[in-house]
Design a protein around this motif. Structure first.
Motif, short mmCIF file in Angstrom:
data_model
loop_
_atom_site.label_atom_id
_atom_site.label_comp_id
_atom_site.label_asym_id
_atom_site.label_seq_id
_atom_site.Cartn_x
_atom_site.Cartn_y
_atom_site.Cartn_z
N PRO A 1 3.33 -6.57 3.95
CA PRO A 1 4.06 -7.83 4.04
C PRO A 1 4.66 -8.17 2.67
N ILE B 1 5.55 9.00 5.40
CA ILE B 1 6.42 8.95 6.59
C ILE B 1 7.78 8.33 6.26
N ASN C 1 -4.52 -1.78 1.87
CA ASN C 1 -3.14 -1.43 1.59
C ASN C 1 -2.91 -1.59 0.08
N ASP D 1 -3.01 -4.05 13.02
CA ASP D 1 -2.53 -5.17 12.20
C ASP D 1 -2.70 -6.49 12.94
N THR E 1 -2.02 -1.56 16.96
CA THR E 1 -1.51 -1.18 15.63
C THR E 1 -2.58 -1.23 14.54
N TRP F 1 6.50 -0.90 10.23
CA TRP F 1 6.22 0.29 11.06
C TRP F 1 5.04 1.04 10.47
N GLN F 2 4.73 2.18 11.02
CA GLN F 2 3.55 2.95 10.60
C GLN F 2 3.85 4.44 10.70
N ARG G 1 -3.86 -5.72 7.74
CA ARG G 1 -4.80 -4.91 8.53
C ARG G 1 -6.00 -5.73 8.95
N THR H 1 -2.65 10.60 7.86
CA THR H 1 -2.76 9.22 7.44
C THR H 1 -4.23 8.85 7.45
N ILE I 1 3.64 -10.29 10.23
CA ILE I 1 2.49 -9.39 10.13
C ILE I 1 1.54 -9.98 9.09
N VAL J 1 9.54 -2.03 2.89
CA VAL J 1 8.60 -1.39 3.80
C VAL J 1 7.25 -1.19 3.13
N GLY J 2 6.21 -1.21 3.92
CA GLY J 2 4.89 -0.80 3.43
C GLY J 2 3.83 -1.85 3.52
#
Ligand code: WT7
Length: 681
Positions: A421, A342, A553, A532, A530, A446-447, A547, A296, A544, A418-419
């Motif tokens: 906000p 992931i 992102n 974030d 995190t 998640w990450q 970053r 990552t 969230i 996912v990925g």
């Protein structure tokens, strides 16, 4: 379409029928189980572990850890003393103990409509055993690293599970990455074998994957690392159609396919499989044996090899899949991610298979051959649980509701994202148009590092708020810290951290434990950081905010600004580069690059094209700059630090720059403003 309410007050309750038979039917039940998972993790996870086969049982505590660098090395251990095999648990156990041999594991839907394949649990097990024996015949042993660079085909799942079966560590590299990225990852984890394919189509674009793989191996040799064994799946070559698993798919013709072959190195997947036995005893692995490495982006520019281990990852992906999608035996589940990320590892391969689920495995694109493809597939397989990224939703939203409403979608029950906000507008479109207002949306935060969902609603239990990942999953204890590391209570905003591990959290950065400690644990001793930002509202919901480090992102993929900058500076014309994110309606963020050229070099279209190509070749197409601006000078502080905050404002066209008193030369800013790119967009 967005109601005239603050998102905080925009609360949706799942439909009553969702609650019937749900694993976690009410919010009260969620709270009760959550308290149990925190107060007595050994019991909570111990109950989950009963669903799996253990060759030996664990001794001692369920989770043992240190999150505080001031007290010694950081470590996380789950179920020490236990031994198991994840491949055995997701395949053999389903076929033998749960009698799911004839159940479909995957409906493979190729890039080209009409290309399809159905694979049952029994067939998958047979192929995995055969390929595990192939790996052994090529000298792969427990603990060896195997690089996998493949398109979205069933054989990718076969390859990863075969590694897991013999205790080898897979390191999958997304097939959209460049040869250089593949080379860096192979060298970093010292892989002894590469598994790839001849090529594949993304929409109507042919990717000559074997050519890229060869280029990567050449680069490895140039760096003094030699990898001498490569297994090549014939996916597009003519032979593939004669040796395919079942019905030969009607592939697109591909006259431009090039498959260079070096007999010393390259072996044909199908030829090896034909000579291989389909019996293979699994290798019993200790709980903390490595399962896989997945790279990552890192804020220093060099990707980090995130390492996950066997037992904790198995339990966590199985539990999150079961509860977050409220999995039922007759579900048809579809996650549109690529296994190279992931999301695909946890929620295409391991989580769904551990639950005996039936999934769609899709090779193609949402826009090929047209923008209805996704909904056509939903109806074709009667998909009930659907999981995708906000960027895909925003992209499809542009075409309106007609391409969606052409299809019935009445099988859908739960929608997931996912990925990044999700903005309330996309949330409402997903909810009302795609889900016809019936389906709860699970916004899963998640990450790569967390292994599985850590902040997420449960579809029957949690009242949803558009744009909020709501509450922690079982076993996860979040906190919000201010800059001085103090925990904030009640309504607050700050750094999102976690106070204790859950079974699926990463264990180290492969080959660089010091980097693991400094990236995630140094800033606030005692916490996993995190990266974030996060806000907690009056009802305790977590939001969230994105970053807060030097990461961007783009379409749900993390990119490090440093990595893109170093690719740009790698070009002889560039003296200095600074990369920032600029808000983008579909991608979330786009890449805006400022470059200062060397003396005497003139900026022009040809150079711009060269710079874009340079970044694509160094990293991959996902990192292609959207804007490059010729910046005779960059805004810097008197101590010479580039003021990215100011560059972000310039890129976004925001005139209000805040405090710029620390700037060494403020005339630079005005000059950059005047020459902004894409002012009209
Ligand atoms: C970063 C992790 C986890 C699989 C995909 C990305 C952002 C992820 C959400 C969400 C807000 C999200 C975060 C995180 N992110 N999901 N539901 N809401 N932000 O994996 O490449 O490791 O990226 O993606 O910024 O830190 P990754």
């Amino acid at each position: 379409m967005i109601p005239d309410k603050a998102p905080e007050d925009d609360v949706f309750h799942g439909a009553e029928e969702m609650r019937r038979g749900a694993h976690v039917p009410t919010f009260d039940k969620f709270k009760e189980l959550y308290m149990q998972s925190i107060e007595d993790p050994d019991k909570f996870w111990g109950d989950m572990a009963k669903d799996f086969f253990w060759k030996t049982k664990h001794t001692g505590r369920f989770l043992d850890y240190n999150f505080d660098t001031t007290k010694g090395d950081i470590f996380i251990k789950c179920m020490e003393g236990a031994s198991t095999n994840i491949c055995y648990n997701v395949l053999d156990r389903n076929v033998q103990d749960r009698k799911l041999g004839d159940k479909v594991a995957f409906y493979w839907e190729g890039n080209e409509p009409g290309d399809e394949l159905t694979v049952t649990y029994r067939e998958l097990l047979t192929s995995v055993c055969r390929f595990a024996n192939v790996l052994k015949s090529q000298g792969v042993k427990k603990g060896d690293r195997v690089a996998i660079y493949m398109p979205m085909v069933v054989e990718l799942v076969v390859a990863m599970l075969a590694c897991a079966r013999i205790g080898a560590v897979h390191s999958i590299v997304f097939a959209g990455f460049s040869a250089e990225s593949l080379c860096d990852r192979i060298v970093d984890s010292q892989c002894s074998l590469l598994i790839t394919a001849d090529g594949f189509y993304r929409g109507d674009k042919l990717i000559n994957l074997k050519l890229l793989a060869d280029e990567a191996l050449q680069k490895c040799t140039d760096k003094g690392f030699s990898l001498e064994r490569c297994i090549v799946l014939k996916h597009l070559s003519k032979e593939a159609q004669e040796i395919s698993l079942k019905s030969p798919p009607a592939k697109r013709p591909c006259p431009d396919l090039q498959v260079p072959w070096n007999p010393q190195v390259d072996k044909c997947w199908h030829a090896l499989m034909a000579d291989s036995s389909d019996e293979c005893e699994p290798e019993w692995c200790a709980s903390e044996d490595p399962l896989f490495i997945l790279y990552t982006s890192g804020s220093t520019g060099k990707p980090k090899g995130v390492l996950h281990t066997v037992s904790g990852y198995m339990l966590y992906t199985a539990a999150t899949f079961k509860l977050v999608f409220d999995h039922r035996p007759d579900d048809i589940y579809w996650c549109t991610a690529d296994i190279g990320w992931i999301t695909g590892h946890s929620y295409i391969t391991y989580g769904p298979l551990a639950n005996g689920a039936t999934s769609v495995l899709f090779e193609g694109l949402p826009t090929y051959p047209d923008v209805s493809r996704i909904w056509e597939i939903v109806d074709k397989y009667h998909v009930s649980k659907f999981y995708t990224a906000p960027t895909a939703i925003r992209m499809l939203m542009k075409y309106g509701s007609e391409p969606v409403q052409k299809y019935k979608r009445d099988s859908l029950k739960v929608l997931g994202t996912v990925g990044e906000p999700i903005n309330p507008e996309a949330w409402h479109w997903y909810f009302t148009v795609v889900g016809d207002g019936r389906c709860p949306i699970v916004d899963t935060f998640w990450q790569t590092e967390t292994g599985g969902h850590v902040m997420t609603p449960l579809p029957a239990a949690t009242p949803m708020k558009p744009g909020s990942a709501t509450f922690p999953f079982f076993g996860v204890v979040p906190a919000i810290l201010n800059e001085s590391g103090e925990e904030l209570a009640g309504t607050s905003e700050g750094y999102l951290v976690f106070k204790q591990p859950w079974p699926g959290v990463m264990r180290t950065v492969y080959g660089n434990h010091a980097r693991f400690e400094s990236t995630y644990f140094k800033k606030f001793p005692g916490y996993y950081v995190t990266g974030d930002g996060c806000r907690r509202d009056k009802d305790g919901y977590y939001w969230i905010t994105g970053r807060i480090d030097d990461m961007l992102n783009v379409s749900g993929h993390l990119l490090s600004t440093a990595e893109v900058e170093s690719a740009l500076v790698g070009h002889e014309a560039v003296a200095e580069a600074a990369v920032v994110g600029r808000p983008h309606p579909v991608k979330g963020e786009s890449l805006y690059c400022f470059v200062t050229l060397r003396d005497g070099v003139k900026y022009n279209r040809t150079l711009e094209a060269q710079l874009k190509k340079q970044v694509r070749e160094k990293i991959g197409a996902i990192a292609t700059p959207d804007f490059i601006q010729d910046a005779p000078a960059l805004p810097k502080t008197r101590s010479g630090k580039i003021m990215r905050r100011v560059l972000r404002k310039i890129a976004g066209g925001e005139r209000d720059l805040g405090d710029i008193s620390t700037l060494a030369d403020s005339s630079v800013v005005e000059q950059l403003f005047q020459n902004r790119c894409g002012a009209g967009e």
